[in-house]
Design a protein around this motif. Structure first.
Motif, PDB file in Angstrom:
ATOM      1  N   SER A 120      -0.313   2.001 -24.932  1.00  0.00           N
ATOM      2  CA  SER A 120      -1.170   3.126 -24.587  1.00  0.00           C
ATOM      3  C   SER A 120      -2.548   2.633 -24.148  1.00  0.00           C
ATOM      4  O   SER A 120      -3.109   3.129 -23.170  1.00  0.00           O
ATOM      5  N   MET A 121      -3.092   1.657 -24.868  1.00  0.00           N
ATOM      6  CA  MET A 121      -4.399   1.097 -24.508  1.00  0.00           C
ATOM      7  C   MET A 121      -4.344   0.420 -23.147  1.00  0.00           C
ATOM      8  O   MET A 121      -5.253   0.556 -22.329  1.00  0.00           O
ATOM      9  N   LYS A 122      -3.249  -0.313 -22.865  1.00  0.00           N
ATOM     10  CA  LYS A 122      -3.110  -0.988 -21.568  1.00  0.00           C
ATOM     11  C   LYS A 122      -3.042   0.040 -20.447  1.00  0.00           C
ATOM     12  O   LYS A 122      -3.621  -0.155 -19.384  1.00  0.00           O
ATOM     13  N   ARG A 123      -2.311   1.128 -20.697  1.00  0.00           N
ATOM     14  CA  ARG A 123      -2.224   2.174 -19.680  1.00  0.00           C
ATOM     15  C   ARG A 123      -3.600   2.760 -19.399  1.00  0.00           C
ATOM     16  O   ARG A 123      -3.979   2.956 -18.247  1.00  0.00           O
ATOM     17  N   ARG A 124      -4.347   3.060 -20.479  1.00  0.00           N
ATOM     18  CA  ARG A 124      -5.687   3.622 -20.289  1.00  0.00           C
ATOM     19  C   ARG A 124      -6.590   2.642 -19.552  1.00  0.00           C
ATOM     20  O   ARG A 124      -7.345   3.018 -18.676  1.00  0.00           O
ATOM     21  N   LYS A 125      -6.473   1.365 -19.906  1.00  0.00           N
ATOM     22  CA  LYS A 125      -7.289   0.350 -19.248  1.00  0.00           C
ATOM     23  C   LYS A 125      -6.904   0.241 -17.773  1.00  0.00           C
ATOM     24  O   LYS A 125      -7.748   0.142 -16.895  1.00  0.00           O
ATOM     25  N   GLY A 126      -5.576   0.332 -17.499  1.00  0.00           N
ATOM     26  CA  GLY A 126      -5.101   0.279 -16.114  1.00  0.00           C
ATOM     27  C   GLY A 126      -5.614   1.439 -15.296  1.00  0.00           C
ATOM     28  O   GLY A 126      -6.029   1.278 -14.148  1.00  0.00           O
ATOM     29  N   VAL A 127      -5.626   2.622 -15.877  1.00  0.00           N
ATOM     30  CA  VAL A 127      -6.143   3.801 -15.175  1.00  0.00           C
ATOM     31  C   VAL A 127      -7.616   3.614 -14.897  1.00  0.00           C
ATOM     32  O   VAL A 127      -8.099   3.868 -13.798  1.00  0.00           O
ATOM     33  N   TRP A 128      -8.353   3.122 -15.877  1.00  0.00           N
ATOM     34  CA  TRP A 128      -9.784   2.907 -15.698  1.00  0.00           C
ATOM     35  C   TRP A 128     -10.039   1.880 -14.589  1.00  0.00           C
ATOM     36  O   TRP A 128     -10.903   2.078 -13.749  1.00  0.00           O
ATOM     37  N   LEU A 129      -9.240   0.791 -14.597  1.00  0.00           N
ATOM     38  CA  LEU A 129      -9.417  -0.239 -13.560  1.00  0.00           C
ATOM     39  C   LEU A 129      -9.102   0.330 -12.184  1.00  0.00           C
ATOM     40  O   LEU A 129      -9.817   0.059 -11.216  1.00  0.00           O
ATOM     41  N   ARG A 130      -8.032   1.118 -12.060  1.00  0.00           N
ATOM     42  CA  ARG A 130      -7.685   1.728 -10.772  1.00  0.00           C
ATOM     43  C   ARG A 130      -8.808   2.649 -10.303  1.00  0.00           C
ATOM     44  O   ARG A 130      -9.175   2.647  -9.133  1.00  0.00           O
ATOM     45  N   GLU A 131      -9.362   3.433 -11.210  1.00  0.00           N
ATOM     46  CA  GLU A 131     -10.451   4.330 -10.840  1.00  0.00           C
ATOM     47  C   GLU A 131     -11.683   3.530 -10.412  1.00  0.00           C
ATOM     48  O   GLU A 131     -12.365   3.898  -9.452  1.00  0.00           O
ATOM     49  N   ALA A 132     -11.947   2.427 -11.132  1.00  0.00           N
ATOM     50  CA  ALA A 132     -13.094   1.583 -10.774  1.00  0.00           C
ATOM     51  C   ALA A 132     -12.879   0.961  -9.398  1.00  0.00           C
ATOM     52  O   ALA A 132     -13.808   0.898  -8.574  1.00  0.00           O
ATOM     53  N   LEU A 134     -11.028   2.193  -6.949  1.00  0.00           N
ATOM     54  CA  LEU A 134     -11.188   3.261  -5.963  1.00  0.00           C
ATOM     55  C   LEU A 134     -12.661   3.557  -5.709  1.00  0.00           C
ATOM     56  O   LEU A 134     -13.077   3.752  -4.576  1.00  0.00           O
ATOM     57  N   TRP A 135     -13.448   3.590  -6.772  1.00  0.00           N
ATOM     58  CA  TRP A 135     -14.876   3.843  -6.635  1.00  0.00           C
ATOM     59  C   TRP A 135     -15.538   2.729  -5.827  1.00  0.00           C
ATOM     60  O   TRP A 135     -16.327   2.994  -4.939  1.00  0.00           O
ATOM     61  N   HIS A 136     -15.174   1.487  -6.118  1.00  0.00           N
ATOM     62  CA  HIS A 136     -15.723   0.347  -5.393  1.00  0.00           C
ATOM     63  C   HIS A 136     -15.335   0.430  -3.901  1.00  0.00           C
ATOM     64  O   HIS A 136     -16.172   0.225  -3.021  1.00  0.00           O
ATOM     65  N   TYR A 138     -14.554   3.138  -2.217  1.00  0.00           N
ATOM     66  CA  TYR A 138     -15.271   4.277  -1.643  1.00  0.00           C
ATOM     67  C   TYR A 138     -16.701   3.890  -1.289  1.00  0.00           C
ATOM     68  O   TYR A 138     -17.200   4.201  -0.213  1.00  0.00           O
ATOM     69  N   MET A 139     -17.357   3.210  -2.217  1.00  0.00           N
ATOM     70  CA  MET A 139     -18.742   2.799  -1.968  1.00  0.00           C
ATOM     71  C   MET A 139     -18.816   1.800  -0.806  1.00  0.00           C
ATOM     72  O   MET A 139     -19.739   1.849   0.003  1.00  0.00           O
ATOM     73  N   SER A 140     -17.821   0.906  -0.693  1.00  0.00           N
ATOM     74  CA  SER A 140     -17.803  -0.051   0.415  1.00  0.00           C
ATOM     75  C   SER A 140     -17.686   0.679   1.745  1.00  0.00           C
ATOM     76  O   SER A 140     -18.416   0.384   2.695  1.00  0.00           O
ATOM     77  N   TYR A 141     -16.746   1.650   1.824  1.00  0.00           N
ATOM     78  CA  TYR A 141     -16.589   2.413   3.058  1.00  0.00           C
ATOM     79  C   TYR A 141     -17.843   3.230   3.367  1.00  0.00           C
ATOM     80  O   TYR A 141     -18.237   3.363   4.519  1.00  0.00           O
ATOM     81  N   LEU A 142     -18.486   3.740   2.342  1.00  0.00           N
ATOM     82  CA  LEU A 142     -19.689   4.525   2.537  1.00  0.00           C
ATOM     83  C   LEU A 142     -20.810   3.642   3.102  1.00  0.00           C
ATOM     84  O   LEU A 142     -21.527   4.063   4.027  1.00  0.00           O
ATOM     85  N   ASN A 143     -20.956   2.430   2.588  1.00  0.00           N
ATOM     86  CA  ASN A 143     -21.976   1.501   3.100  1.00  0.00           C
ATOM     87  C   ASN A 143     -21.694   1.131   4.553  1.00  0.00           C
ATOM     88  O   ASN A 143     -22.614   1.072   5.378  1.00  0.00           O
ATOM     89  N   ILE A 144     -20.409   0.887   4.865  1.00  0.00           N
ATOM     90  CA  ILE A 144     -20.041   0.550   6.250  1.00  0.00           C
ATOM     91  C   ILE A 144     -20.377   1.722   7.159  1.00  0.00           C
ATOM     92  O   ILE A 144     -20.933   1.562   8.244  1.00  0.00           O
ATOM     93  N   PHE A 145     -20.060   2.940   6.723  1.00  0.00           N
ATOM     94  CA  PHE A 145     -20.332   4.135   7.520  1.00  0.00           C
ATOM     95  C   PHE A 145     -21.828   4.310   7.742  1.00  0.00           C
ATOM     96  O   PHE A 145     -22.271   4.663   8.838  1.00  0.00           O
ATOM     97  N   ARG A 146     -22.649   4.068   6.738  1.00  0.00           N
ATOM     98  CA  ARG A 146     -24.091   4.189   6.863  1.00  0.00           C
ATOM     99  C   ARG A 146     -24.636   3.173   7.869  1.00  0.00           C
ATOM    100  O   ARG A 146     -25.528   3.496   8.670  1.00  0.00           O
TER     101      ARG A 146
END
Length: 151
Positions: A120-132, A134-136, A138-146
């Motif tokens: 259960s902890m590994k799954r939660r950690k995996g979800v957190w890593l995937r979200e992180a 995705l956020w990274h 997104y921010m990269s694409y946003l910087n390129i767009f700017r």
């Protein structure tokens, strides 16, 4: 002065003679119990002009302590009684059929519980890593767009 009351229960009639006006409802229920075997707290007395309530309102006296004359009992009145004897109420406990009976197997193991928690902890950690990630991204694409919009 005496009252005569007929109580009907289960198709039978029970006559109670020589009741006094000062007799209480509970006393009548005790007399009914002697003839029918229905306990007083299981008896409900019903009549056309009876002023009995199943449950008294708060602040009012219970009907069992009231006098027969006060609840509207008159000479020669027929009262219907509802109630069940204790022995008629006994329920037989049945066991399930043999084909449905199963043995209880204790398969709970503390190590298994620990493994479940780790997964259960590994799954939660995996979800957190995937979200992180995705956020990274997104921010990269946003910087390129700017950068493209500023040129």
């Amino acid at each position: 002065m005496s009252l005569s009351v007929t109580v009907k229960w289960c198709g039978k009639e029970f006559v109670f003679d020589k009741l006094r006006h000062s007799t209480t409802v509970y006393s009548l229920k005790l007399m009914i119990y002697e003839k029918t075997g229905v306990l007083p707290h299981r008896q409900t007395l019903l009549g056309r002009r009876l002023k009995l309530k199943a449950k008294p309102k708060q602040g009012k006296e219970a009907d069992d302590v009231r006098k027969l004359i006060d609840v509207g009992v008159q000479n020669g009145m027929k009262i219907m009684m509802m109630g069940t004897r204790e022995e008629d109420m006994k329920v037989e406990v049945l066991s399930p059929p043999e084909h449905l009976q199963t043995e209880v197997v204790d398969d709970f193991d503390i190590e298994d519980e620990m493994q479940i928690q780790e997964r259960s902890m590994k799954r939660r950690k995996g979800v957190w890593l995937r979200e992180a990630n995705l956020w990274h991204s997104y921010m990269s694409y946003l910087n390129i767009f700017r950068k493209l919009n500023t040129v």
